[in-house]
Each structure stands twice: as C-alpha cells, then as structure tokens.
Scaffold this motif. Structure first.
Motif, PDB file in Angstrom:
ATOM      1  N   SER A 123       0.852  -1.185   0.000  1.00 55.08           N
ATOM      2  CA  SER A 123       0.000   0.000   0.000  1.00 55.08           C
ATOM      3  C   SER A 123       0.888   1.235   0.000  1.00 55.08           C
ATOM      4  CB  SER A 123      -0.888   0.013   1.248  1.00 55.08           C
ATOM      5  OG  SER A 123      -0.102   0.250   2.412  1.00 55.08           O
ATOM      6  N   PRO A 124       0.351   2.384  -0.420  1.00 54.07           N
ATOM      7  CA  PRO A 124       1.150   3.622  -0.352  1.00 54.07           C
ATOM      8  C   PRO A 124       1.639   3.904   1.058  1.00 54.07           C
ATOM      9  CG  PRO A 124      -0.852   3.973  -1.630  1.00 54.07           C
ATOM     10  CD  PRO A 124      -0.977   2.618  -1.010  1.00 54.07           C
ATOM     11  N   GLN A 125       0.804   3.611   2.048  1.00 54.44           N
ATOM     12  CA  GLN A 125       1.187   3.862   3.437  1.00 54.44           C
ATOM     13  C   GLN A 125       2.388   3.003   3.845  1.00 54.44           C
ATOM     14  OE1 GLN A 125      -1.971   3.169   2.362  1.00 54.44           O
ATOM     15  NE2 GLN A 125      -2.735   5.284   2.489  1.00 54.44           N
ATOM     16  N   GLN A 126       2.427   1.763   3.382  1.00 52.74           N
ATOM     17  CA  GLN A 126       3.570   0.908   3.681  1.00 52.74           C
ATOM     18  C   GLN A 126       4.846   1.447   3.064  1.00 52.74           C
ATOM     19  OE1 GLN A 126       1.604  -2.769   2.222  1.00 52.74           O
ATOM     20  NE2 GLN A 126       2.305  -3.718   4.121  1.00 52.74           N
ATOM     21  N   ILE A 127       4.740   1.911   1.816  1.00 51.01           N
ATOM     22  CA  ILE A 127       5.924   2.434   1.128  1.00 51.01           C
ATOM     23  C   ILE A 127       6.444   3.678   1.844  1.00 51.01           C
ATOM     24  CG2 ILE A 127       6.760   3.445  -1.029  1.00 51.01           C
ATOM     25  CD1 ILE A 127       4.746   1.666  -2.503  1.00 51.01           C
ATOM     26  N   ILE A 128       5.539   4.587   2.195  1.00 50.41           N
ATOM     27  CA  ILE A 128       5.935   5.810   2.905  1.00 50.41           C
ATOM     28  C   ILE A 128       6.528   5.462   4.265  1.00 50.41           C
ATOM     29  CG2 ILE A 128       5.073   7.953   3.960  1.00 50.41           C
ATOM     30  CD1 ILE A 128       2.871   7.885   1.721  1.00 50.41           C
ATOM     31  N   GLY A 129       5.906   4.500   4.941  1.00 53.73           N
ATOM     32  CA  GLY A 129       6.355   4.125   6.283  1.00 53.73           C
ATOM     33  C   GLY A 129       7.756   3.547   6.336  1.00 53.73           C
ATOM     34  N   GLU A 130       8.253   3.060   5.201  1.00 51.67           N
ATOM     35  CA  GLU A 130       9.590   2.464   5.158  1.00 51.67           C
ATOM     36  C   GLU A 130      10.693   3.482   4.892  1.00 51.67           C
ATOM     37  OE1 GLU A 130       9.168  -0.501   2.177  1.00 51.67           O
ATOM     38  OE2 GLU A 130       7.993  -1.876   3.429  1.00 51.67           O
ATOM     39  N   ILE A 131      10.301   4.742   4.653  1.00 48.91           N
ATOM     40  CA  ILE A 131      11.287   5.769   4.321  1.00 48.91           C
ATOM     41  C   ILE A 131      11.725   6.518   5.575  1.00 48.91           C
ATOM     42  CG2 ILE A 131      11.737   7.850   2.957  1.00 48.91           C
ATOM     43  CD1 ILE A 131      11.373   5.286   1.305  1.00 48.91           C
ATOM     44  N   LYS A 132      13.011   6.475   5.843  1.00 49.80           N
ATOM     45  CA  LYS A 132      13.539   7.191   7.009  1.00 49.80           C
ATOM     46  C   LYS A 132      13.622   8.685   6.731  1.00 49.80           C
ATOM     47  CE  LYS A 132      17.356   7.215  10.305  1.00 49.80           C
ATOM     48  NZ  LYS A 132      18.651   6.592  10.702  1.00 49.80           N
ATOM     49  N   ARG A 133      14.056   9.026   5.521  1.00 51.91           N
ATOM     50  CA  ARG A 133      14.203  10.436   5.147  1.00 51.91           C
ATOM     51  C   ARG A 133      14.095  10.520   3.632  1.00 51.91           C
ATOM     52  NH1 ARG A 133      18.929  13.710   4.090  1.00 51.91           N
ATOM     53  NH2 ARG A 133      18.523  15.921   4.562  1.00 51.91           N
ATOM     54  N   GLY A 134      13.117  11.302   3.138  1.00 48.94           N
ATOM     55  CA  GLY A 134      12.945  11.365   1.699  1.00 48.94           C
ATOM     56  C   GLY A 134      11.844  12.331   1.298  1.00 48.94           C
ATOM     57  N   LEU A 135      11.421  12.243   0.026  1.00 49.22           N
ATOM     58  CA  LEU A 135      10.425  13.165  -0.511  1.00 49.22           C
ATOM     59  C   LEU A 135       9.311  12.406  -1.196  1.00 49.22           C
ATOM     60  CD1 LEU A 135       9.601  16.139  -1.129  1.00 49.22           C
ATOM     61  CD2 LEU A 135      10.826  15.888  -3.302  1.00 49.22           C
ATOM     62  N   TYR A 136       8.058  12.794  -0.897  1.00 49.12           N
ATOM     63  CA  TYR A 136       6.878  12.281  -1.589  1.00 49.12           C
ATOM     64  C   TYR A 136       6.418  13.365  -2.539  1.00 49.12           C
ATOM     65  CZ  TYR A 136       2.187  10.346  -2.310  1.00 49.12           C
ATOM     66  OH  TYR A 136       1.036   9.838  -2.856  1.00 49.12           O
ATOM     67  N   VAL A 137       6.459  13.098  -3.852  1.00 44.64           N
ATOM     68  CA  VAL A 137       6.163  14.111  -4.869  1.00 44.64           C
ATOM     69  C   VAL A 137       4.696  14.046  -5.275  1.00 44.64           C
ATOM     70  CG1 VAL A 137       6.727  14.961  -7.172  1.00 44.64           C
ATOM     71  CG2 VAL A 137       8.535  14.018  -5.719  1.00 44.64           C
ATOM     72  N   THR A 138       4.012  15.178  -5.183  1.00 44.44           N
ATOM     73  CA  THR A 138       2.600  15.249  -5.578  1.00 44.44           C
ATOM     74  C   THR A 138       2.376  16.093  -6.827  1.00 44.44           C
ATOM     75  OG1 THR A 138       2.219  17.160  -4.139  1.00 44.44           O
ATOM     76  CG2 THR A 138       1.818  14.971  -3.194  1.00 44.44           C
ATOM     77  N   ASP A 139       3.405  16.816  -7.260  1.00 45.10           N
ATOM     78  CA  ASP A 139       3.218  17.681  -8.420  1.00 45.10           C
ATOM     79  C   ASP A 139       4.552  17.880  -9.119  1.00 45.10           C
ATOM     80  OD1 ASP A 139       1.731  19.337 -10.152  1.00 45.10           O
ATOM     81  OD2 ASP A 139       2.424  21.125  -9.120  1.00 45.10           O
ATOM     82  N   VAL A 140       4.534  17.868 -10.452  1.00 43.11           N
ATOM     83  CA  VAL A 140       5.744  18.150 -11.230  1.00 43.11           C
ATOM     84  C   VAL A 140       5.453  19.265 -12.219  1.00 43.11           C
ATOM     85  CG1 VAL A 140       6.785  15.864 -11.073  1.00 43.11           C
ATOM     86  CG2 VAL A 140       5.177  16.339 -12.903  1.00 43.11           C
ATOM     87  N   MET A 141       6.469  20.039 -12.518  1.00 43.97           N
ATOM     88  CA  MET A 141       6.357  21.125 -13.491  1.00 43.97           C
ATOM     89  C   MET A 141       7.477  20.985 -14.513  1.00 43.97           C
ATOM     90  SD  MET A 141       5.804  23.653 -10.343  1.00 43.97           S
ATOM     91  CE  MET A 141       6.545  22.337  -9.371  1.00 43.97           C
ATOM     92  N   GLY A 142       7.111  21.045 -15.782  1.00 45.78           N
ATOM     93  CA  GLY A 142       8.128  21.009 -16.830  1.00 45.78           C
ATOM     94  C   GLY A 142       8.342  19.652 -17.458  1.00 45.78           C
ATOM     95  N   MET A 143       7.392  18.706 -17.283  1.00 47.73           N
ATOM     96  CA  MET A 143       7.585  17.394 -17.897  1.00 47.73           C
ATOM     97  C   MET A 143       7.617  17.476 -19.422  1.00 47.73           C
ATOM     98  SD  MET A 143       8.265  14.900 -15.922  1.00 47.73           S
ATOM     99  CE  MET A 143       8.177  13.717 -17.239  1.00 47.73           C
ATOM    100  N   HIS A 144       7.058  18.533 -19.985  1.00 44.82           N
ATOM    101  CA  HIS A 144       7.059  18.684 -21.444  1.00 44.82           C
ATOM    102  C   HIS A 144       8.465  18.881 -21.995  1.00 44.82           C
ATOM    103  CE1 HIS A 144       7.033  22.806 -19.912  1.00 44.82           C
ATOM    104  NE2 HIS A 144       7.546  23.177 -21.064  1.00 44.82           N
ATOM    105  N   THR A 145       9.412  19.214 -21.113  1.00 49.37           N
ATOM    106  CA  THR A 145      10.791  19.408 -21.567  1.00 49.37           C
ATOM    107  C   THR A 145      11.597  18.114 -21.557  1.00 49.37           C
ATOM    108  OG1 THR A 145      11.619  19.931 -19.338  1.00 49.37           O
ATOM    109  CG2 THR A 145      10.731  21.758 -20.635  1.00 49.37           C
ATOM    110  N   ALA A 146      11.008  17.027 -21.031  1.00 53.15           N
ATOM    111  CA  ALA A 146      11.721  15.746 -20.989  1.00 53.15           C
ATOM    112  C   ALA A 146      12.036  15.279 -22.407  1.00 53.15           C
ATOM    113  CB  ALA A 146      10.889  14.713 -20.258  1.00 53.15           C
TER     114      ALA A 146
END
Length: 442
Positions: A350-373
């Motif tokens: 589950s998403p909660q399990q994945i988040i719960g396993e992270i000691k220090r990190g970033l959960y990304v909810t929004d990106v800007m500029g994917m059109h430049t990929a």
C-alpha cells in the motif's frame, strides 16, 4: 448511409491496388465553470473519412470531412494521385482480416442526451465539493465536465471490415487554496465509460485536499534521498516517455530503448503493460485503427524489455507481427504505432507501507516542466512539490525543488511499486519509490 456501408461502397471502386477506408464520427460536449458560473461551453461534431491507396509499395493518402459518396470519390482520386509520387516501400501493405478481440465496451448514449443545464450542474457539483472541503479553498480555476460519443468503421480491400462505437465521460478541476498570503494549487481528474461511474464530488474534494496539503510549503534543502512518486505524477512521467516504446521510434533511432530488447532496463519488480482490451480503459477497443485485434502486450516484464508496440508497417519492416497498436489522431492522418492503455502493473504494498519504510525522503505530488523531458535520450529536469518524509511520516510540505535524471536510471532505481493503480487518460501508474535521487533546493 451507415459508416461501414460507405466504406464498402468505396472499396467497390478499387482496381489492382490495396485500398483502406477509415471513417469516424464524434460528438462531444465540454463545460467549464468558475465561481459556479459557466466560463465556456462547447458542443461539437466531427466526422470524415481517410483513404489509403497502396500500389507497388507506393502509398497515397487523402481525406474528406464530408461523409458522402461524392466526397469519397474525390478523396479516392486524390489518394491514387498521391501514391503515384510516393517512394516505393515493400513494407507498405494492409493487414489481413483477423477477427476482433473479445472486449465489452460499455456505452451510455442516453446520458449524452441530458439537458445542457443538467450537464452544467455536474461541473458545479465538482466546484462546490472543492469549496466545501475548507474555507481556505478560495478559487477554482476550472471545474470541467465533458462527454464524448464516437463511431468508427474500418474496411480494406483484403476483406477486413470492422466497426465499433462507445462513450466516455470526464471530470476535472484545478482548485486554489490560500492562507496567510500563500497560495497553492491542486488538480484532480476522473473518467468513465458510463456517466453513473463518473466521480464528481470526489474529484473536487481531492483537488482541494491536494492544494490544502501544500499550504505553507517552503523550499527544502538539497539532498540525495529516496523519492516517492504519487500515482498521478508517476503517470505523468510514464506518459512523457511513452513514445520510446513505439517500434517506429526504435526503427528511426529515436528511442532510448533501441537495441536493448531482452536486456534489463528496469528493476526486477517492474512490469510495464499495454493493453487495448483492458476493462473500462479509455482506449479499450476490439481493434486498433487499421482493424487489427487489440491485445495485452508486456513491454517490460520482470524488468526486462520484452517487446515494442507495432502497427502493420513497422511489423513488416521487422519481420514481426502487429501488436494491435496502430493509432490515428483522427481520420485526417495515417496510422502509426502508439500505446493504448499503458500502465505499470501494480504491486502488493500500500502507499502507506511504502511511505512508512522511508527514514528520510520526498513524496512528490506535483511536477512542473515534464514537457521538456527528452524521450530520445531519456533525460529530464523538472520542478517538484510534495511532502518531506521523516521516519515514515510527512513532516512538512515543500515546493520549488527540482529533480534531474534519466528515465532508464529511474526505472532501474525503483525499489517499491504500490497497489494503488490510477489512470490519467490512457496512462496508468501506482505509487512508485525510487531508491535514491538528487534533489536541488536551497
């Protein structure tokens, strides 16, 4: 005259060439509201036919926006004339009839006939739900409801003759939350093939929640840490590089996966699938846009690249078989290979399990500029917003961060795949975690 009847009429005029007739008719309604007032409304109908003529490997194409016998005659003459000046290519041919995939296409044509005022109310319900979430949701940039019906018919001189129709409905909203001079945006979207299955209030509520959760966000510190991508963000990444799986891109040397068939291109827990028969998929159909049955194709399986997406032409060049992935933007274009319902197969966590396993990190909810990929090199550099994680918990919202990397490195670095598959149009993804990425901040 029915679409397929007109197609067969055109084929009766054929001589010693291969002929293909593709006909479509679409009707759509789109309504956008803001402050509960109608900002724009559009009702449109588009119809026409395209004709391909192939003789001695020379292919010509022409189209008309008028579905009549007279207009079709003119288009056929133009296609034949265009074929005269084309370069010969022995791989140019049309598919043999192969039947149709067994898929059930839900349709809700009765809903299309609802009064316009009722459809406007659907858009208003989305906005009301967003505003009711919290008094800090001060603005709604756009709350949108749309519906579409379509009919397609494809026939060719080799005996292929298929037709299908369907409907789909979409809802979306961009909400703005404000507090203490800080403003953040949240977006949400849903689609369904039947109106009764379309989310309205839940879409508004989610957009509001995504905006509210970012209030007070500040720029974080530069770091190299695990990064978790929200399903809609993961779908955004996947969509930006979808063309790399097209056999046409590979054959033209415009894919980062060229010459990697059979090799490990992603972590072993990654399986990437294209499935034109996927139940309820927005691109689900019994046949592709040249009449070949759709199918489920594993592109990456267990991290290994196992297939590309083929139409008839690219398959002929490769000595392969079409995967049922011929797509057209409309009757105005010829087919080329592309994805139908493309998705990363969900895992068990589950998403909660994945988040719960992270000691220090970033959960990304929004990106800007994917059109430049860059889908050829796989390189990307995008701005991100989300939530900083400490010991498995969100501790603060962050914004104005940046991540840069390469799509292949991202795929190989995936350490977890969530169970929460979510669709944004024809692209689907669950929550995914990349073991380590460089974040640029303060």
């Amino acid at each position: 005259m029915e679409l397929l009847d007109l197609a067969k009429k055109v084929l009766s005029w054929g001589s010693d060439e291969e002929l293909e007739v593709y006909l479509s008719r679409n009707h759509s309604t789109r309504i956008e509201v803001s402050d509960l007032e109608v900002e724009s409304s559009n009702v449109s109908t588009s119809e026409g036919l395209g004709i391909r003529c192939i003789k001695e490997g020379r292919s010509g194409f022409a189209y008309t926006t008028v579905l009549s016998v007279q207009a079709a005659e003119v288009a056929l003459a133009e296609a034949r004339e265009n074929a005269r000046f084309a370069d010969p290519d022995p791989a140019r041919t049309l598919p043999q009839p192969q039947g149709e995939a067994k898929v059930e296409l839900a349709s809700d044509k009765a809903a299309l006939a609802l009064p316009m005022e009722e459809k406007i109310e659907f858009a208003r319900r989305i906005e009301r739900a967003a505003r009711a979430k919290d008094s800090r949701v001060r603005k709604v940039r756009q709350a949108q409801y749309a519906d579409t019906s379509y009919e397609l018919a494809i026939a060719n001189s080799k005996g292929l003759a298929v037709a299908h129709s369907g409907t789909f409905f979409t809802s979306s909203i961009l909400a703005v939350a404000e507090d203490n001079g800080n403003a953040e945006m949240g977006w949400s979207y849903h689609f369904a093939r039947e109106l009764a299955k379309l989310d309205l209030e839940p879409v508004g509520e989610e957009a509001a929640q995504r905006a509210l959760a970012l209030l007070g966000a500040q720029r974080g510190q530069s770091a190299r840490v695990p990064v978790i991508l929200d399903p809609m963000v993961a779908a955004d990444f996947l969509g930006s590089f979808a063309s790399a799986f097209s056999a046409e891109s590979v054959q033209k040397g415009k894919s980062l996966f060229a010459d990697l068939l059979g090799q490990q291109v992603a972590a072993p827990l990654v399986t990437l699938v294209d499935d034109g028969t996927y139940p309820e998929g927005i691109s689900t159909a019994p046949v592709d846009d040249e009449g070949v049955p759709t199918q489920r194709t594993a592109i990456i399986e267990g991290g290994k690249l196992t297939s590309f997406l083929f139409d008839t032409y690219t398959a002929q060049k490769e000595g392969a078989s079409s995967t049922g992935n011929a797509l057209r933007s409309s009757f105005r274009s010829t087919p080329s290979p592309g994805p139908t319902n493309l998705f990363i197969q969900p895992g068990e966590k589950s998403p909660q399990q994945i988040i719960g396993e992270i000691k220090r990190g970033l959960y990304v909810t929004d990106v800007m500029g994917m059109h430049t990929a860059n889908p050829i090199s796989g390189d990307f550099s995008v701005g991100v917003s989300g939530h900083w994680i400490e010991n498995g918990n969100f501790v603060k919202p962050v914004r104005s961060m940046a991540i840069a990397g390469n799509w292949r490195e991202l795929l190989l670095g995936i350490t977890a795949v969530g169970s929460d598959l979510r669709w944004v149009g024809g692209i689907g993804a669950p929550t995914i975690c990349i073991g380590e990425m460089s974040l640029s901040g303060e």
